[in-house]
Write a protein that holds these residues in place. Sequence first.
Motif, PDB file in Angstrom:
ATOM      1  N   GLY A  11      84.547 -50.656  14.782  1.00  0.00           N
ATOM      2  CA  GLY A  11      85.644 -51.187  13.996  1.00  0.00           C
ATOM      3  C   GLY A  11      86.359 -52.365  14.621  1.00  0.00           C
ATOM      4  O   GLY A  11      87.529 -52.614  14.316  1.00  0.00           O
ATOM      5  N   CYS A  12      85.686 -53.109  15.467  1.00  0.00           N
ATOM      6  CA  CYS A  12      86.281 -54.284  16.126  1.00  0.00           C
ATOM      7  C   CYS A  12      85.644 -55.556  15.569  1.00  0.00           C
ATOM      8  O   CYS A  12      84.803 -56.186  16.220  1.00  0.00           O
ATOM      9  N   LEU A  13      86.039 -55.944  14.376  1.00  0.00           N
ATOM     10  CA  LEU A  13      85.434 -57.108  13.727  1.00  0.00           C
ATOM     11  C   LEU A  13      85.863 -58.411  14.389  1.00  0.00           C
ATOM     12  O   LEU A  13      85.045 -59.319  14.546  1.00  0.00           O
ATOM     13  N   THR A  14      87.120 -58.530  14.777  1.00  0.00           N
ATOM     14  CA  THR A  14      87.605 -59.788  15.360  1.00  0.00           C
ATOM     15  C   THR A  14      86.814 -60.190  16.600  1.00  0.00           C
ATOM     16  O   THR A  14      86.360 -61.338  16.702  1.00  0.00           O
ATOM     17  N   GLY A  42      88.424 -48.308  16.230  1.00  0.00           N
ATOM     18  CA  GLY A  42      88.978 -49.657  16.165  1.00  0.00           C
ATOM     19  C   GLY A  42      89.793 -49.861  14.897  1.00  0.00           C
ATOM     20  O   GLY A  42      89.731 -49.054  13.964  1.00  0.00           O
ATOM     21  N   PRO A  43      90.535 -50.977  14.809  1.00  0.00           N
ATOM     22  CA  PRO A  43      91.468 -51.187  13.695  1.00  0.00           C
ATOM     23  C   PRO A  43      90.860 -51.812  12.450  1.00  0.00           C
ATOM     24  O   PRO A  43      91.545 -51.949  11.441  1.00  0.00           O
ATOM     25  N   GLU A  44      89.582 -52.202  12.515  1.00  0.00           N
ATOM     26  CA  GLU A  44      88.993 -52.949  11.397  1.00  0.00           C
ATOM     27  C   GLU A  44      87.699 -52.290  10.906  1.00  0.00           C
ATOM     28  O   GLU A  44      86.723 -52.965  10.605  1.00  0.00           O
ATOM     29  N   SER A  45      87.731 -50.971  10.791  1.00  0.00           N
ATOM     30  CA  SER A  45      86.511 -50.257  10.431  1.00  0.00           C
ATOM     31  C   SER A  45      86.004 -50.649   9.046  1.00  0.00           C
ATOM     32  O   SER A  45      84.807 -50.909   8.861  1.00  0.00           O
ATOM     33  N   LEU A  46      86.889 -50.704   8.065  1.00  0.00           N
ATOM     34  CA  LEU A  46      86.467 -51.062   6.709  1.00  0.00           C
ATOM     35  C   LEU A  46      85.918 -52.479   6.666  1.00  0.00           C
ATOM     36  O   LEU A  46      84.841 -52.726   6.102  1.00  0.00           O
ATOM     37  N   GLU A  47      86.637 -53.400   7.268  1.00  0.00           N
ATOM     38  CA  GLU A  47      86.203 -54.802   7.258  1.00  0.00           C
ATOM     39  C   GLU A  47      84.879 -54.976   8.000  1.00  0.00           C
ATOM     40  O   GLU A  47      84.023 -55.769   7.599  1.00  0.00           O
ATOM     41  N   THR A  48      84.710 -54.225   9.084  1.00  0.00           N
ATOM     42  CA  THR A  48      83.469 -54.301   9.860  1.00  0.00           C
ATOM     43  C   THR A  48      82.287 -53.824   9.036  1.00  0.00           C
ATOM     44  O   THR A  48      81.232 -54.472   8.998  1.00  0.00           O
ATOM     45  N   LEU A  49      82.447 -52.696   8.364  1.00  0.00           N
ATOM     46  CA  LEU A  49      81.364 -52.143   7.564  1.00  0.00           C
ATOM     47  C   LEU A  49      80.991 -53.097   6.432  1.00  0.00           C
ATOM     48  O   LEU A  49      79.794 -53.329   6.164  1.00  0.00           O
ATOM     49  N   ARG A  50      81.984 -53.655   5.785  1.00  0.00           N
ATOM     50  CA  ARG A  50      81.718 -54.614   4.708  1.00  0.00           C
ATOM     51  C   ARG A  50      80.982 -55.849   5.241  1.00  0.00           C
ATOM     52  O   ARG A  50      80.055 -56.360   4.596  1.00  0.00           O
ATOM     53  N   PHE A  51      81.381 -56.319   6.419  1.00  0.00           N
ATOM     54  CA  PHE A  51      80.758 -57.520   6.978  1.00  0.00           C
ATOM     55  C   PHE A  51      79.287 -57.274   7.309  1.00  0.00           C
ATOM     56  O   PHE A  51      78.422 -58.086   6.945  1.00  0.00           O
ATOM     57  N   ILE A  52      78.993 -56.160   7.982  1.00  0.00           N
ATOM     58  CA  ILE A  52      77.600 -55.878   8.351  1.00  0.00           C
ATOM     59  C   ILE A  52      76.747 -55.710   7.101  1.00  0.00           C
ATOM     60  O   ILE A  52      75.628 -56.220   7.024  1.00  0.00           O
ATOM     61  N   LYS A  53      77.269 -55.021   6.109  1.00  0.00           N
ATOM     62  CA  LYS A  53      76.536 -54.839   4.850  1.00  0.00           C
ATOM     63  C   LYS A  53      76.260 -56.186   4.198  1.00  0.00           C
ATOM     64  O   LYS A  53      75.172 -56.411   3.641  1.00  0.00           O
ATOM     65  N   SER A  54      77.207 -57.118   4.282  1.00  0.00           N
ATOM     66  CA  SER A  54      77.058 -58.433   3.642  1.00  0.00           C
ATOM     67  C   SER A  54      75.962 -59.279   4.285  1.00  0.00           C
ATOM     68  O   SER A  54      75.495 -60.241   3.672  1.00  0.00           O
ATOM     69  N   LEU A  55      75.552 -58.933   5.490  1.00  0.00           N
ATOM     70  CA  LEU A  55      74.525 -59.715   6.187  1.00  0.00           C
ATOM     71  C   LEU A  55      73.138 -59.507   5.592  1.00  0.00           C
ATOM     72  O   LEU A  55      72.231 -60.301   5.849  1.00  0.00           O
ATOM     73  N   GLY A  56      72.984 -58.432   4.830  1.00  0.00           N
ATOM     74  CA  GLY A  56      71.702 -58.193   4.166  1.00  0.00           C
ATOM     75  C   GLY A  56      70.548 -58.083   5.128  1.00  0.00           C
ATOM     76  O   GLY A  56      70.646 -57.457   6.191  1.00  0.00           O
ATOM     77  N   ASP A  57      69.444 -58.728   4.788  1.00  0.00           N
ATOM     78  CA  ASP A  57      68.209 -58.611   5.567  1.00  0.00           C
ATOM     79  C   ASP A  57      68.260 -59.333   6.908  1.00  0.00           C
ATOM     80  O   ASP A  57      67.333 -59.191   7.715  1.00  0.00           O
ATOM     81  N   SER A  58      69.314 -60.105   7.162  1.00  0.00           N
ATOM     82  CA  SER A  58      69.414 -60.800   8.442  1.00  0.00           C
ATOM     83  C   SER A  58      70.006 -59.909   9.529  1.00  0.00           C
ATOM     84  O   SER A  58      70.197 -60.364  10.661  1.00  0.00           O
ATOM     85  N   ALA A  59      70.301 -58.647   9.196  1.00  0.00           N
ATOM     86  CA  ALA A  59      70.828 -57.693  10.175  1.00  0.00           C
ATOM     87  C   ALA A  59      70.042 -56.398  10.118  1.00  0.00           C
ATOM     88  O   ALA A  59      69.589 -55.967   9.060  1.00  0.00           O
ATOM     89  N   ILE A  60      69.874 -55.786  11.275  1.00  0.00           N
ATOM     90  CA  ILE A  60      69.235 -54.471  11.405  1.00  0.00           C
ATOM     91  C   ILE A  60      70.198 -53.595  12.189  1.00  0.00           C
ATOM     92  O   ILE A  60      70.684 -53.994  13.248  1.00  0.00           O
ATOM     93  N   THR A  61      70.499 -52.427  11.660  1.00  0.00           N
ATOM     94  CA  THR A  61      71.362 -51.517  12.394  1.00  0.00           C
ATOM     95  C   THR A  61      70.741 -50.131  12.444  1.00  0.00           C
ATOM     96  O   THR A  61      70.023 -49.731  11.524  1.00  0.00           O
ATOM     97  N   VAL A  62      70.990 -49.426  13.542  1.00  0.00           N
ATOM     98  CA  VAL A  62      70.642 -48.010  13.619  1.00  0.00           C
ATOM     99  C   VAL A  62      71.935 -47.211  13.565  1.00  0.00           C
ATOM    100  O   VAL A  62      72.996 -47.691  13.943  1.00  0.00           O
ATOM    101  N   LEU A  63      71.835 -45.994  13.078  1.00  0.00           N
ATOM    102  CA  LEU A  63      73.012 -45.151  12.943  1.00  0.00           C
ATOM    103  C   LEU A  63      73.408 -44.540  14.278  1.00  0.00           C
ATOM    104  O   LEU A  63      72.564 -44.105  15.062  1.00  0.00           O
TER     105      LEU A  63
END
Length: 275
Positions: A11-14, A42-63
């Motif tokens: 949750g640390c987007l900044t 962290g204080p930006e959990s929602l914003e962080t999740l939205r940002f990573i999702k917005s990256l689409g196929d240019s990002a790979i994440t594991v849970l």
Amino acid sequence: MATYVIGDLQGCLTPLIELLEQIHYQPEKDTLWFAGDLINRGPESLETLRFIKSLGDSAITVLGNHDLHLLAVAYGHGNLKRGDTLTEILTASDRDDLMNWLRQQPLFHYDETFNVAMAHAGIPPCWDLNTTQALAKEVENKLQSDSVDEYFSAMYGNTPNKWSDDLKGMDRLRSITNYLTRMRFCNVKSKLDLKSKEAINTASKGYEPWFNYPLQIPEGCHVVFGHWAALEGNTEKDHIHALDTGCVWGGSLTALRLDDMQRFSTPCTINRKNS
């Protein structure tokens, strides 16, 4: 074009945006890998999740374990804990879209081009690469199925703490989950100690960090993982890369460029929420 692996965001987007500016990230060319625990504390959990999702196929994440905890709470099978910063996600208008996206993410990723494997907590000494891929897929299939509630209702717990091919049902899936998302210390037979969470020298008698044992991975294979902030990014192994450098705890956020194994870090610039 470059590929970067980034440690636990929690949750640390900044700091992430600052790190991406430092490495001159180019969305149309570069690829980002995230080692799990995108959210929580962290204080930006929602914003962080939205940002990573917005990256689409240019990002790979594991849970990671915090990502799975969020899903369990969202599906009504977990309780918010002191220090959790998940309420904004759980009450967001796009909550369902975010949860559906998160459920589709893997627990393990291997890239043949770089010969690099990624799991949130690492790879246990008792599994080779093919086994790790196959077992991770078992959990992923359950997460993406109509019976996902069965998984979350029995996900929490420290047992069984030793792998056996004979494990069945939720005991099997819970064990796989714990190895890939919660592992730190184990013994020579890969029995887990899931209570010790501090530095390498705090291991219980007979236990070592998982990466101190010989791993059944291909020659030249590198492992990247997060989860263990107390390591401060150091395993003392050239091919094992710890990337959780404790951003949410006032440390730093770290990226590893796979093209040349160069590290980049930016200091934490956020104030952790208390809740």
